[in-house]
Design an enzyme around this catalytic site. Structure first.
Site, PDB file in Angstrom:
ATOM      1  N   HIS A   1     -15.351  -1.560  -3.147  1.00 38.67           N
ATOM      2  CA  HIS A   1     -14.625  -0.441  -2.547  1.00 38.67           C
ATOM      3  C   HIS A   1     -13.141  -0.764  -2.642  1.00 38.67           C
ATOM      4  O   HIS A   1     -12.756  -1.895  -2.918  1.00 38.67           O
ATOM      5  CB  HIS A   1     -15.030  -0.249  -1.078  1.00 38.67           C
ATOM      6  CG  HIS A   1     -14.867  -1.500  -0.261  1.00 38.67           C
ATOM      7  ND1 HIS A   1     -13.663  -1.865   0.305  1.00 38.67           N
ATOM      8  CD2 HIS A   1     -15.735  -2.497   0.032  1.00 38.67           C
ATOM      9  CE1 HIS A   1     -13.814  -3.024   0.938  1.00 38.67           C
ATOM     10  NE2 HIS A   1     -15.055  -3.442   0.777  1.00 38.67           N
TER      11      HIS A   1
ATOM     12  N   ARG B   1       1.996   1.625  17.401  1.00 41.23           N
ATOM     13  CA  ARG B   1       1.859   0.906  16.134  1.00 41.23           C
ATOM     14  C   ARG B   1       3.156   1.128  15.363  1.00 41.23           C
ATOM     15  O   ARG B   1       3.333   2.129  14.691  1.00 41.23           O
ATOM     16  CB  ARG B   1       0.651   1.472  15.375  1.00 41.23           C
ATOM     17  CG  ARG B   1       0.363   0.876  14.065  1.00 41.23           C
ATOM     18  CD  ARG B   1      -1.077   1.143  13.662  1.00 41.23           C
ATOM     19  NE  ARG B   1      -1.498   2.534  13.819  1.00 41.23           N
ATOM     20  CZ  ARG B   1      -1.341   3.483  12.893  1.00 41.23           C
ATOM     21  NH1 ARG B   1      -0.764   3.203  11.754  1.00 41.23           N
ATOM     22  NH2 ARG B   1      -1.768   4.718  13.112  1.00 41.23           N
TER      23      ARG B   1
END
Ligand SMILES: [Fe+2]
Length: 569
Positions: free
Chosen positions: A11, A500
């Site tokens: 992936h 964040r």
């Protein structure tokens, strides 16, 4: 010397190009195929990197790939043979898959290399470590990599000195923190290997009610070693993706798993909070031991688990390390950079290259190309005298603005090259963007991009050793928002009072910095809300046409591409 690095295959495939020790380009395959988390041979990413550098495939001297297939098989197959007593059908199927997968991987990489290149299969975790350490500002650092699984290793510590990377300790499958967190992700009704960040977001809404139980599942010892109590799991011998990752014992204790369309309840929030807490405590324990063992004050981290920015924030505040560096593509895609750089230093005596302070390593579309696309699509646009001031005014007026500038980012975060920007001071902005643009769960927070020199006014970056220092150019650390400032920036303050943070420096991103400065002059707030330029579940846009499509298929109000501005009203 031109070296191609390949990251990911299962992936998140990606390619990077290193020319004479400098990272010239790095691109995630998903941005080019438009399939999120695209795996397989990253043909388009390779072509894109070569095009950026003006090279042909035959100019490539070496190719470094992200995993050693024979090491992988030599560990995984004997393990599956042992497990065959318990689950013969699955073990056999797994072994067959393992052969097929590696054959596909090796032939895929061979088909990719060009006429003049030598192919090198690099060991997964050291290449992860290289992807961070060799572009970090540290000459010497402790290294920590944590992921789901490499060939067989899942957690790896080491020491980096100059261009040299030495292993210290390896923890192997199935004692994987990545597996544990993915198992929780699956149990809570999200997609494993892609939706772990949703668990992290959800964790802030819960109480770690089950922490003591989870501390019996993931068992940390004083010396920083840990293991998983396997009686709670079945994924190490059964197909977790089909039958669930946890065993009957877990389901009896914590209740049935949540189905994808079921509502998220208090129990789910508390399980997320408990899982997040145990992950943080265990990695903190590993970090403390690593610090004791190495005596080094700097830490560089990689691996999919290093994308957990709430965990990173706690490491920054509570671990004994003075400074921590995480590369923007900390997952398997980032190994493209690590494998190529590691190979470069193994093959040459040359010193370290540039510090990576900028994730913008992808393709760029010149002004003329953007204008051509706008005219082709008969879209009315303006070219204001000062595009930065115009954009700042649009954001300050409450518009949701698509911002498309320069080279595309490498890694999962939009960092001001392919971003959607909005006013962080508006309490309703989070819901507006979720409803009209991103179509995503309400528990996922939005992040701020803040002027680096003014970040300390709003966020607390101290950990006792670094009073007020704040350096988070890749949005990979969570910081507490100063309590007195939380009401001023409600759209980026998470329910637990954190954010964040991306710090934006003038020398790294001059136009983005100027935009935030212009916004600050208007509002007094030196930050904008920054979310990735895409609709939910699609990759971040790459080309001007993709940006236009996304703009018109969502509720964005304005689109700023290069020097051009398009508005809907
Ligand atoms: Fe990995």
């Amino acid at each position: 010397m031109n070296i191609l690095g390949i990251g990911g295959f299962s992936h998140d495939s990606a390619a990077a190009l290193v020319c004479d020790g400098r990272v010239v380009a790095a691109v995630d395959e998903e941005r080019l195929t438009r399939i999120k988390h695209q795996g397989g041979v990253p043909r388009r990413a390779v072509a894109c990197c070569l095009e950026v550098a003006g090279l042909a495939l035959d100019d490539v001297d070496h190719v470094g790939c992200y995993m050693r297939p024979f090491l992988r098989m030599s560990r995984r197959i004997p393990y599956r043979i042992k497990q065959a007593v318990r689950s013969p059908g699955y073990s056999l199927a797994y072994i067959a898959y393992e052969f097929l997968h590696n054959a596909r991987y090796v032939s895929g990489m061979r088909g990719l290399r060009g006429a003049n290149a030598r192919l090198h299969f690099m060991e997964h975790h050291p290449a992860h470590a290289a992807s961070a350490f060799l572009v970090s500002p540290f000459d010497e650092a402790a290294l920590l990599t944590v992921d789901y699984i490499g060939e067989w290793a899942v957690t790896w510590t080491g020491i980096g000195r100059g261009t040299d990377i030495r292993p210290l300790r390896t923890t192997n499958y199935p004692d994987s923190l990545g597996v544990f967190y993915s198992a929780i992700t699956d149990y809570l009704g999200f997609r494993r290997a892609t939706d772990e960040y949703k668990v992290m977001g959800l964790a802030s809404y819960g109480e770690p009610e089950y922490y003591d139980d989870f501390a019996r599942i993931v068992r940390l010892r004083k010396d920083g070693r840990y293991d998983l109590d396997r009686s709670w799991f079945q994924c190490h011998y059964a197909p977790g993706s089909r039958v669930g990752y946890f065993s009957r014992k877990f389901l009896d204790r914590f209740g049935p798993p949540r189905k994808r369309d079921e509502p998220v309840e208090e129990r789910h929030r508390n399980i997320a909070a408990s899982a997040q807490r145990i992950l943080e405590e265990v990695v903190l324990g590993i970090a403390h031991a690593l610090h004791r063992e190495t005596g080094l004050d700097r830490l560089s981290m990689a691996g999919g688990v290093a994308l957990n920015c709430a965990m990173n924030g706690r490491l920054l505040r509570e671990s004994p390390f003075e400074a921590i560096y995480v590369q923007p593509a900390a997952g398997d895609d980032g190994i493209a950079v690590g494998a190529a750089l590691q190979l470069h230093h193994q093959l040459t005596e040359s010193p370290r290259g540039d510090v990576m302070r900028d994730a913008c390593l992808g393709p760029e579309y010149p002004s003329a190309e953007i204008r051509r696309v706008l005219e082709l699509a008969k879209i009315p646009y303006e070219q204001p005298e000062d595009v930065v001031e115009r954009t700042a005014a649009l954001i300050a007026e409450g518009n949701i603005v698509g911002w498309f500038q320069g080279r595309m980012e490498f890694g999962p975060r939009a960092l001001g090259a392919r971003s959607i920007l909005a006013d962080p001071t508006r309490a309703d902005m989070k819901d507006l963007i979720n409803k009209h643009v991103k179509h995503r769960e309400e528990f996922r927070p939005f992040a701020p991009s803040v002027l680096a020199e003014r970040a300390h006014e709003f966020f607390d970056g101290s950990n006792g050793m670094r009073p007020g220092a704040l350096d988070s150019p890749f949005m990979l650390f969570v910081y507490p928002v100063r309590p007195e400032k939380r009401a001023a920036v409600p759209a980026i303050t998470h329910v637990d009072g954190t954010a964040r943070v991306q710090t934006v420096s003038k020398d790294v991103a001059p136009r983005y910095h100027a935009l935030i400065e212009a916004f600050a002059r208007r509002t007094g707030v030196p930050m904008v809300l920054n979310t990735s330029f895409n609709d939910n579940n699609e990759p971040i846009v790459n080309t001007p046409i993709e940006a236009i499509r996304c703009f018109y298929s969502t509720g964005m109000d304005a689109l700023v591409m290069g020097d051009y501005v398009v508005t809907k009203r």
